[in-house]
Write a protein that holds these residues in place. Structure first.
Motif, mmCIF file in Angstrom:
data_model
loop_
_atom_site.group_PDB
_atom_site.id
_atom_site.type_symbol
_atom_site.label_atom_id
_atom_site.label_comp_id
_atom_site.label_asym_id
_atom_site.label_seq_id
_atom_site.Cartn_x
_atom_site.Cartn_y
_atom_site.Cartn_z
ATOM 1 N N ASN A 1240 4.461 9.834 -10.518
ATOM 2 C CA ASN A 1240 3.094 10.361 -10.525
ATOM 3 C C ASN A 1240 3.169 11.469 -9.641
ATOM 4 O O ASN A 1240 2.168 11.980 -9.017
ATOM 5 N N HIS A 1241 4.485 12.066 -9.335
ATOM 6 C CA HIS A 1241 4.542 13.149 -8.258
ATOM 7 C C HIS A 1241 4.825 14.526 -9.067
ATOM 8 O O HIS A 1241 5.501 14.495 -10.178
ATOM 9 N N PRO A 1242 4.169 15.673 -8.631
ATOM 10 C CA PRO A 1242 4.365 16.798 -9.063
ATOM 11 C C PRO A 1242 6.021 17.395 -9.022
ATOM 12 O O PRO A 1242 6.456 16.836 -8.094
ATOM 13 N N ALA A 1243 6.548 17.885 -9.811
ATOM 14 C CA ALA A 1243 7.874 18.108 -9.739
ATOM 15 C C ALA A 1243 8.272 19.665 -10.344
ATOM 16 O O ALA A 1243 7.570 19.925 -11.574
ATOM 17 N N LEU A 1244 9.538 20.027 -10.124
ATOM 18 C CA LEU A 1244 9.994 21.401 -10.571
ATOM 19 C C LEU A 1244 11.341 21.002 -11.083
ATOM 20 O O LEU A 1244 12.089 20.518 -10.168
ATOM 21 N N LYS A 1245 11.805 21.451 -12.483
ATOM 22 C CA LYS A 1245 12.931 21.163 -12.941
ATOM 23 C C LYS A 1245 13.725 22.388 -13.237
ATOM 24 O O LYS A 1245 13.190 23.556 -14.041
ATOM 25 N N LEU A 1246 14.808 22.715 -12.536
ATOM 26 C CA LEU A 1246 15.564 23.740 -12.832
ATOM 27 C C LEU A 1246 17.018 23.332 -13.353
ATOM 28 O O LEU A 1246 17.823 22.515 -13.013
ATOM 29 N N GLN A 1247 17.319 24.030 -14.439
ATOM 30 C CA GLN A 1247 18.246 23.582 -15.299
ATOM 31 C C GLN A 1247 19.234 24.967 -15.469
ATOM 32 O O GLN A 1247 18.700 25.847 -15.967
ATOM 33 N N THR A 1248 20.521 24.848 -15.227
ATOM 34 C CA THR A 1248 21.533 25.780 -15.529
ATOM 35 C C THR A 1248 22.423 25.232 -16.617
ATOM 36 O O THR A 1248 23.234 24.179 -16.344
ATOM 37 N N LYS A 1249 22.842 26.208 -17.413
ATOM 38 C CA LYS A 1249 23.594 25.629 -18.617
ATOM 39 C C LYS A 1249 24.723 26.973 -18.874
ATOM 40 O O LYS A 1249 24.264 28.124 -18.550
ATOM 41 N N TRP A 1250 25.777 26.542 -19.134
ATOM 42 C CA TRP A 1250 26.655 27.795 -19.808
ATOM 43 C C TRP A 1250 27.768 27.353 -20.614
ATOM 44 O O TRP A 1250 28.134 26.011 -20.879
ATOM 45 N N ALA A 1251 28.234 28.244 -21.428
ATOM 46 C CA ALA A 1251 29.060 27.954 -22.464
ATOM 47 C C ALA A 1251 30.357 28.440 -21.874
ATOM 48 O O ALA A 1251 31.542 27.599 -22.134
ATOM 49 N N SER A 1252 30.562 29.371 -21.316
ATOM 50 C CA SER A 1252 31.928 30.094 -20.957
ATOM 51 C C SER A 1252 31.624 31.148 -19.943
ATOM 52 O O SER A 1252 30.838 31.950 -20.101
ATOM 53 N N ILE A 1253 32.168 30.802 -18.690
ATOM 54 C CA ILE A 1253 32.130 31.646 -17.619
ATOM 55 C C ILE A 1253 33.238 31.699 -16.864
ATOM 56 O O ILE A 1253 34.166 31.083 -16.984
ATOM 57 N N PRO A 1254 33.483 32.941 -16.057
ATOM 58 C CA PRO A 1254 34.874 33.121 -15.467
ATOM 59 C C PRO A 1254 35.154 31.950 -14.640
ATOM 60 O O PRO A 1254 34.021 31.402 -13.729
ATOM 61 N N GLN A 1255 36.301 31.663 -14.547
ATOM 62 C CA GLN A 1255 36.916 30.649 -13.466
ATOM 63 C C GLN A 1255 36.519 30.847 -12.152
ATOM 64 O O GLN A 1255 36.367 29.988 -11.341
ATOM 65 N N GLU A 1256 36.495 32.228 -11.592
ATOM 66 C CA GLU A 1256 35.990 32.513 -10.237
ATOM 67 C C GLU A 1256 34.620 32.047 -9.862
ATOM 68 O O GLU A 1256 34.466 31.488 -8.700
ATOM 69 N N ILE A 1258 32.996 29.345 -11.258
ATOM 70 C CA ILE A 1258 33.032 28.080 -11.088
ATOM 71 C C ILE A 1258 33.727 27.540 -9.825
ATOM 72 O O ILE A 1258 33.382 26.638 -9.144
ATOM 73 N N THR A 1259 34.895 27.957 -9.380
ATOM 74 C CA THR A 1259 35.537 27.774 -8.216
ATOM 75 C C THR A 1259 34.563 27.750 -7.006
ATOM 76 O O THR A 1259 34.487 27.184 -6.234
ATOM 77 N N GLY A 1260 34.076 29.260 -6.952
ATOM 78 C CA GLY A 1260 33.222 29.505 -5.915
ATOM 79 C C GLY A 1260 31.766 28.882 -5.858
ATOM 80 O O GLY A 1260 31.498 28.516 -4.942
ATOM 81 N N GLY A 1261 31.446 28.437 -7.069
ATOM 82 C CA GLY A 1261 30.038 27.576 -7.022
ATOM 83 C C GLY A 1261 30.575 26.042 -6.409
ATOM 84 O O GLY A 1261 29.587 25.727 -5.878
ATOM 85 N N LYS A 1262 31.632 25.790 -6.773
ATOM 86 C CA LYS A 1262 32.213 24.435 -6.452
ATOM 87 C C LYS A 1262 32.089 24.270 -4.841
ATOM 88 O O LYS A 1262 31.712 23.541 -3.938
#
Length: 1616
Positions: A1240-1256, A1258-1262
């Motif tokens: 019953n609460h208003p919500a905002l959904k943020l979705q990030t998808k990727w097929a292939s991205i540089p490993q840097e 991925i590592t930096g994001g983690k």
């Protein structure tokens, strides 16, 4: 006989008791050996220290009863500067020779029972030398209590009167007494200390409970030998420690250690020979500073010729200040300041007179305010008086000098003389500056005084009274701001005269002035918070006061940190508060303060939490449309530092744009805090002035028809008209520096000048003409930003000093040449001209900071010094071509030719020793010793057998920490070096960062040890080799329809890969419909390519070439119809995936024509181009905005491309897709944001998808994500979420709290109950969004422009007001009621409404407008709405018809719609059953049944008072009838109660103070209603004419009594 004599002697001796109070034997000279050592550094060994040692002999010779002479012999002073403890002390021969003649002069002192009394010395003996004698005599200060072995007392000493603890130990066998005493030098009744530079900062006692930045203590060990004449001091050892850290004391401190040793050498017969010296009393044992000790230079200077030294320094400054600022210029500027402090007035005048026309002049103007002496201020005053400086220069030096000069009576007298000068009185700039500066100087002068002398405040109080008498509003504001800067409680009685509690002046005082009075209390409350609390609380509790006045009083009240009982009084009043603006302001301030982490606000935060619990959640829903206070802050106990901000937003009449905005930034450090910066902006009426552009000015108001209606409301009060006004102010350190008021006429004139209208003086033409001439400027500024100095004495008689000095010098060399058409003469023509600008600019900045700790005396300095230098320079040489109208810009620049440092930062710490007699050879030793240890990572472990025996190892470790510290030699590691470059090869240059750090972190991990050492960082630009020489760098920007013409490289066809399916391969059986879909959409099934971490993958591609013009909507429909997924889950999953993919393909549609082109390129000598091209386009043809960005390399052989596509397919969803690599196909990421509900609460959904991205990535994001989740306190749950996808849900659980869920591929993290700084009320916001038709971002401009439009709807017996209140009332008669009207003093419209006699469910309206004078009536017929314009029927059709040039009429279904934008009626709809009026920019300017349109849900009557109920409201807005022939047969009149009552003990007759409905003459009531009426009573024997009863409406209410109100009447009219 001998035996008898011996017995007698022993008996006599035994009869005499030993005395334990310290004294000297009469007639004997006591000879001592003295040694004193003082060192500055860190406690650990192996690091550099600096210090001083004094060796000498002492002779104490009796002169009379309790009077002695102290003679120092064999005086020697030694210096230490080196690594402790390996380096030796070195004798300072020259300094010893200079000081010995003065030190060895005899000093007389009084001494009795261990107490040192008055001290006498030769008149010519300096206090600095006498303090060394005081340090020696301080050892003899011993207080003995006979019957106690342990006791505490406040004892006088060289440091003042401080808490002292004593322990007495007696050894009868050795006949010795050991006295041990310790002093807490932080706990003193009278502490000797000088502190300057922080007058505007406030001390925070709450800091000291957590940890002190400065601690000092001393211990004394005395060995006494009791004798019959008193105890003789045999030996004494003294140790004193001063520790300082800018951070928490538990993490280590720098120390100043002082030790004294005194040993009795001999006691011999005194040879009394009184010296031929005239002794003068020099006080007591308490340390005394020389006159003017603080203005002395931070660094010792000893010029033989001050004038010559000043000239040499000026020459050096000018030589090194040609093109850019030299890095050493700020240090030289500090040297100039120090020389000016030591120079006489005549010397400064001589230098000025000989060089005032040269470039030396500006350096003198910069340095004189920083000198901060009264002589400097007197010199400045003389130059202003003689017109030897311009007004600009005078303002520049006065704004600094008035805040930096020492505040004393002489300086205050000089400022008063400045105010009386013609040059200041006639200047609109200098006069406010001097008045505000005088107030600040009064604040500094009276900061340490309980009361401020009246003669000092008389100038400000007299100016305030004179301004009020003359009615000069500008001077009144200036006087209030100056009194606010002074901040003295004596001003309260003068300020309260302008507040609503005072009846003498309040009626004449504008509301803005009253707000300024409240703001003036903010500095006063520091000295008298109780009185300010009483005044501000009284103003807040009075609900008749203006909203802004009450909110300002609330803000000041909470600044005084009231206790719980006082704060709950304010909180309790909010329970019955009728103004939502006030309630929102107070409640938001409670919430912000309750979350504070600052130590100084802890008690107030706890009190605010209780107040919030008391109030509950009743004000949680109030959002951004109401006044708010934000108070974010952060504090680190490890650093003992913090920062805070305070933002105040005041809304007037519910407008979206705030009427007042103020922001304040505060800093907390080293046990104190200060308000660093505060800015405020008032925009009262400015919004209407700008948006409407004064459309009313073209028409003359004619109110003849309207006045007939207004005459029926005798108690009608109009809303005060707001004059468009913009004002701003600036405060530094809680002192107002400057303010400005911009009024309506100023804005109007500025707009006329820009448009070239009525430009009689040709100001704009002159400016444009001057732009054609080459402009060459060399602006420069130098100032001392900070000078903090704290000096306290030590036990040796030498003072320690902590100082922090900061100086800055900035300069910019600017040369501009502009070329454009000679016919350009107006601002609009200038915007459309082709302008060519040749610009050469070289801004540079140098900052010098110096922090020192150690011994500072006029003859010697010794201690640690930290110097930090910042230097920045960025020369720019460009050719710019622009045309604002066409939206084109070109910038040409030369390539980077050589290495150019952009910014350099260097910080170093040294151990420094300076002697007054040998300044040339000062000793400077780096704090860190030479590197002796290799990298610890490269060393090998060796067992004890390989090195030495265990006994040898442990012999190095002492039994206690001190021995360990003394014997352990810390080995410094290699410095940390970092180098990194970011190369831009296409433009043949790179940006590099070089850093080097060497600190003492290897000794102890703490902030202080990290700071001490050497830190070097450089940011520089250097050229890089390229295949061919670069000739120029060009940046081109083109916006608008011509953007495509600037494209260098055309965009090619793109191949858009569909989403890859990771995991196992899914086999699909292709049906006929699928084949048809493939043919229509171009989807094919190619061979597998790409990569997958889990095996094979199926890849899809989509071609932009769509055969036969098939749309994607048809493709998606074909996919749905051609696939049966009800019985095949895998097929259903794949179909959903492909449908989602088709939506993305729709987003990645064909590129439209670019609206933006940006080209950054480098032209090479071989003719080839290299660089980048960015194009952007936006398309909203299909009802939704689509933004597409493309970046490509200009090189022909490059296929790299970046593609960004963004769109908002629906009102609740937005998408962004990033693709980059070869033809945008190597990497891919997508972001999607959706609005919806979770439960019953208003919500905002943020979705990030990727097929292939540089490993840097991925590592930096983690790494970043893990760190943020840990720091923010997220919880986690290990779940198998979809790979290559991150989903974040932000759920609004309440208007002020959100829950956050983040689904990562392998784990889900969540956080519940995160508090928001501002409430977000979705049920309130969303209807406004839907009502304004905000379907997408395209509608955002229209949404913002119509945010101030409010509507009122009347349908049947129900009215929904502008402010959302719902009124339900049955109109009982045929009278007109005022639905709404322009409530200004010159109203433009009145809308009346009544029921129809024949059809009481239907309505009739009448609209009266005054520009032009027109009456519009409308009422329903059988099949249409009849419209009368000035009693003449007007034809209404479905096409818009314009009448009288301003009225637009149109049939709208069964009703009609009127639009009159010129008088702010955006829309008026009427169909007989419903009346709907929409007003634009009328917030707070209306009245009537529809309300005030200000966001307050109040029932306001014509007299601007609040009605008791809806019935009372409707009756107050009834338009009375005039005769019995009218449809309206009731009128309002003031009546008599009709009976005699007893009031105040006497019989009285009472008359109503409010009108009551009565039938007209010849009419009788058909319906009545009983309601309570207020009456005013007079004695019954007093004659009152009933026709003059209306005058009682302004009288006070005495009693309330029920009366019958005639709601409808029947009339029998008699013909005359």
């Amino acid at each position: 006989m001998r035996a008898l004599t011996f017995i007698l002697i022993v008996s006599v001796a035994g009869s005499q008791k030993l005395k334990y109070e310290p004294n000297f034997r009469e007639g004997l000279t006591h000879v001592y050996k003295y040694e004193g050592v003082i060192l500055t550094g860190l406690p650990q060994s192996g690091l550099s220290r600096a210090g001083v040692k004094i060796n000498c002999g002492l002779s104490i010779v009796p002169e009379g009863h309790a009077s002695y002479l102290l003679k120092i012999t064999d005086f020697q002073i030694l210096e230490y500067n080196g690594v402790w403890p390996s380096h030796p002390f070195i004798s300072a021969h020259k300094l010893t020779q200079r000081l010995a003649p003065q030190v060895t002069q005899p000093v007389k002192f009084e001494y009795s029972n261990g107490q040192v009394g008055s001290i006498f010395a030769p008149a010519e003996l300096p206090e600095d030398i006498l303090n060394i004698h005081r340090g020696i005599l301080n050892i003899f200060q011993i207080t003995i209590k006979k019957l106690q072995n342990f006791y505490e007392l406040q004892e006088a000493g060289i440091e003042g009167i401080c808490l002292t603890s004593y322990i007495i130990q007696q050894s009868k066998k050795a006949n010795r007494i050991t006295v041990t005493k310790s002093k807490d030098l932080n706990n003193c009744q009278e502490k000797v200390m000088l502190f300057t530079g922080a007058a505007y900062a406030s001390r925070c006692p709450a800091f000291e409970k957590t940890g002190r930045n400065i601690r000092a203590s001393s211990t004394f060990t005395h060995v006494l030998k009791p004798t019959i004449s008193g105890a003789i001091l045999q030996e004494a050892r003294v140790r004193e420690v001063h520790q300082f850290t800018p951070f928490h004391e538990l993490d280590g401190s720098a120390v100043i250690e002082a030790e004294q040793n005194l040993v009795l050498v001999a006691v011999k017969a005194a040879v009394i020979s009184l010296p031929q010296v005239q002794f003068v009393k020099h006080g007591t044992l308490k340390y005394r500073y020389s006159q003017g000790v603080l203005p002395k230079p931070v660094q010792l200077t000893h010029p033989q010729n001050v004038k010559k030294a000043i000239l040499e320094t000026l020459t050096n400054l000018e030589i090194h200040h040609t093109e850019s600022v030299h890095s050493d210029t700020p240090a030289k500027f500090l040297q100039l300041v120090h020389l000016l402090r030591s120079a006489s007035t005549q010397t400064v005048s001589d230098v000025w007179e000989k060089n005032h026309s040269s470039q030396f002049r500006r350096w003198m103007l910069f340095a004189l305010p920083a000198a901060g002496t009264v002589d400097a201020l007197r010199f400045i005053k003389a130059k202003i008086q003689r017109y030897q400086v311009t007004k600009h220069e005078a303002a520049q030096i006065l704004v600094l000098a008035l805040h930096q000069v020492t505040a004393n009576l002489d300086a205050l007298s000089l400022v008063r003389e400045l105010l009386g000068m013609v040059q200041v009185q006639q200047s609109s700039i200098l006069r406010p500056l001097v008045f505000l500066g005088y107030g600040s100087m009064v604040y500094r002068y009276c900061a340490e005084r309980l009361t401020c002398p009246d003669k000092i405040l008389a100038l400000l109080h007299g100016f305030l009274a004179t301004s009020a008498t003359r009615g000069n509003e500008e001077d009144l504001v200036l006087a209030l701001k100056a009194i606010g800067n002074a901040g003295q409680p004596a001003s309260i009685k003068h300020l309260v005269k302008f507040l609503p509690s005072s009846r003498s002046l309040t009626a004449k005082v504008p509301q803005k002035i009253q707000v300024d009075v409240i703001m003036a209390f903010r500095n006063i409350l520091k000295k008298d918070p109780a009185k300010v609390q009483a005044i501000t609380l009284q103003i807040f509790m009075n609900k008749q006061n203006h909203v802004e006045l009450r909110t300002s009083a609330c803000a000041v009240y909470l600044c005084s940190k009231p206790p719980l009982n006082a704060l709950l009084v304010l909180a309790n009043s909010l329970l019955t508060e009728t103004s939502l603006q006030v309630a929102s302001f107070a409640y938001s301030q409670f919430r912000s303060l309750a979350r504070s982490s600052l130590p100084s606000l802890k008690p107030l935060a706890a009190v605010c939490k209780i107040a919030l619990k008391y109030l509950g959640a009743r004000f949680e829903h109030l959002g951004f449309r109401f006044s708010q206070v934000l108070h974010p802050d952060v504090f680190s106990y490890k650093l003992m530092a913090g920062a805070a901000a305070k933002v105040i937003v005041l809304h007037d009449a519910g407008m979206v744009i705030p009427s007042v905005t103020a922001a304040k930034f505060s800093g907390y450090m080293m046990g104190g805090f200060g308000d660093l910066l505060e800015v405020g902006l008032r925009m009262e009426g400015l919004q209407e002035a700008v948006t409407k552009s004064w459309k009313k000015a073209g028409r003359i108001l004619d109110m003849k028809q309207m006045q007939r209606i207004l005459s029926k409301f005798p108690d009608l009060k109009s809303v005060p008209e707001k004059m468009p006004l913009a004002s701003a102010y600036l405060k530094l350190f809680n002192q107002e520096i400057a303010f400005v008021d911009i009024r309506r006429d100023s804005i109007h004139k500025a707009l006329q000048m820009l448009n070239g209208v009525d430009d009689r003086q040709g100001t704009l033409r002159k400016i444009i003409h001057q732009l054609r001439e080459p402009v060459e400027l060399r602006p420069a500024a130098a100032f001392m930003a900070l000078e903090l100095r704290r000096s306290v004495p030590t036990c040796m008689g030498l003072s320690t000093e902590l100082s922090l000095v900061s100086a800055s010098v900035a300069k910019a060399s600017l040369h501009v040449e502009a070329n454009f058409s000679a016919s350009t003469s107006t601002f609009s023509q200038l915007l459309g001209a082709n302008i060519v600008l040749k610009t050469q600019i070289n801004p540079s900045l140098a900052v010098y900071n110096k922090a020192s700790m150690g011994i500072s005396a006029p003859f010697i300095q010794s201690g640690l010094e930290l110097t930090a230098k910042v230097h920045s320079s960025l020369p720019v040489d460009v050719l710019m071509k622009l045309n604002v109208k066409e939206g084109s810009l070109q910038i040409h620049s030369v390539p980077v030719q050589q290495e150019n440092p952009i910014m350099t930062l260097k910080s170093q710490v040294f151990a420094v020793s300076r002697s007054h007699e040998n300044l040339v050879t000062e000793k400077v030793t780096p704090f860190l010793p030479e590197i002796k240890e290799a990298n610890i990572m490269k060393q090998k472990f060796k067992t004890s057998q390989e090195t030495q025996s265990d006994t040898d190892i442990y012999s190095k470790i002492g039994l206690d920490g001190e021995e360990f510290s003394d014997r352990t030699q810390w080995l410094a590691p290699q410095p940390w070096i970092y180098k990194s470059c970011s190369s831009l090869s296409n433009f043949a240059f790179e940006v590099c960062l070089d850093a080097k750090v060497a600190n003492v972190l290897y000794v102890r991990h703490s902030p202080l040890y990290r700071l001490l050492g050497t830190h070097v960082a450089r940011v520089l630009i250097r050229p890089v080799p390229s295949e061919s020489d670069i000739q120029s760098l060009i940046l081109e920007v083109q916006v608008g329809p011509k953007a495509s013409s600037k494209m260098v490289r055309l965009l090619e066809k793109e191949e858009l890969p569909l989403k890859q399916t990771y995991g196992r391969t899914v086999l699909l059986k292709e049906s006929h419909a699928q084949s048809r879909l493939n043919k229509q959409t171009g989807i094919e099934k190619p061979s597998s390519h790409g990569h997958s971490s889990q095996g094979s993958s199926s890849s899809w591609t989509y071609s932009l070439d769509r055969p036969h013009g098939t749309s994607l909507e048809n493709s998606k429909e074909a996919w749905r119809s051609g696939n049966s997924t009800e019985h095949n889950p895998s097929l259903k999953s794949r179909s959903v995936s492909v449908l989602s993919r088709l939506t993305q393909l729709d987003l990645l549609g064909a590129l439209s024509s670019p609206l933006l082109t940006v080209i950054a390129k480098a032209t090479r000598s071989d003719g080839n181009l290299q660089g980048y091209q960015l194009t952007g386009s936006m398309d909203s043809a299909r009802g939704r905005p689509t933004v597409q960005l493309r970046m490509v390399e200009l090189a022909d052989d490059s296929r790299w491309k970046l593609c960004v596509d963004a769109s908002s397919p629906t009102a609740h969803r937005a998408m962004v897709i990033y693709r980059w690599g070869v033809n945008c196909q190597r990497y891919r990421m997508s972001y999607q944001a959706s609005l919806g509900y979770l439960g019953n609460h208003p919500a905002l959904k943020l979705q990030t998808k990727w097929a292939s991205i540089p490993q840097e990535l991925i590592t930096g994001g983690k790494m970043i994500g893990s760190a943020l989740a840990y720091l923010l306190g997220f919880s986690n749950s290990f779940r198998g979420n979809p790979p290559h996808q991150i989903t974040q849900l932000i759920v609004l659980t309440s208007p002020r709290t959100v829950d956050t869920i983040v689904k990562l591929p392998r784990v889900t993290i969540y956080y519940r109950g995160f508090e928001l700084p501002l409430p977000v009320n979705i049920p309130v916001v969303m209807p406004r969004v839907r009502g304004r038709q905000l379907g997408s971002v395209v509608h955002l401009p229209h949404f913002l422009l119509t945010m101030n439009q409010k509507e009122c709807v009347a349908k049947r017996d129900r009215v929904v007001t502008f402010d959302g209140s719902e009124l339900n009332y049955r109109i009982p008669n045929n009278c007109f009621y005022v639905l709404t009207k322009d409530c200004s003093s010159a109203p433009t419209f009145i809308l009346l409404m009544r029921r129809i006699t024949s059809q009481q469910a239907k309505k009739r309206i009448k609209l009266l407008i005054s520009a032009p004078n027109t009456v519009i009536e409308a009422y329903p017929m059988q099949d249409r709405i009849k419209l009368l314009m000035d009693s003449v029927e007007a034809t209404v059709s479905e096409q818009q018809t314009v009448l009288k040039d301003i009225i637009t009429i149109q049939r709208n279904g069964t009703g009609i719609t009127l639009q009159i934008p010129s008088i702010n009626i955006e829309k008026l709809y009427f169909d007989g059953d419903q009346v709907k009026i929409t007003l634009d920019h009328m917030m707070g300017k209306t009245c009537g049944i529809c309300g005030l349109n200000n966001g307050e849900q109040k029932l306001i009557m014509p007299n601007q008072e609040e009605a008791k109920d809806q019935e009372h409201l409707y009756e107050s807005w009834l338009c009375s009838g005039t005769s019995c022939k009218d449809d309206c047969r009731v009128r309002k009149e003031f009546v008599e109660l009709g009976q005699v009552v007893e009031f105040d003990g006497e019989e009285s007759r009472c008359y109503s103070v409010e009108p009551v409905q009565r039938c007209l003459a010849q009419c009788t009531p058909l319906e009545t209603r009983s309601r309570s009426v207020n009456f005013h009573c007079v004695p019954s024997n007093r004659t009152v004419n009933i026709f003059s009863a209306a005058r009682f409406r302004w009288k006070a209410t005495h009693i309330s009594h029920p009366m019958d109100s005639h709601t409808d009447c029947s009339c029998e009219c008699i013909k005359a």
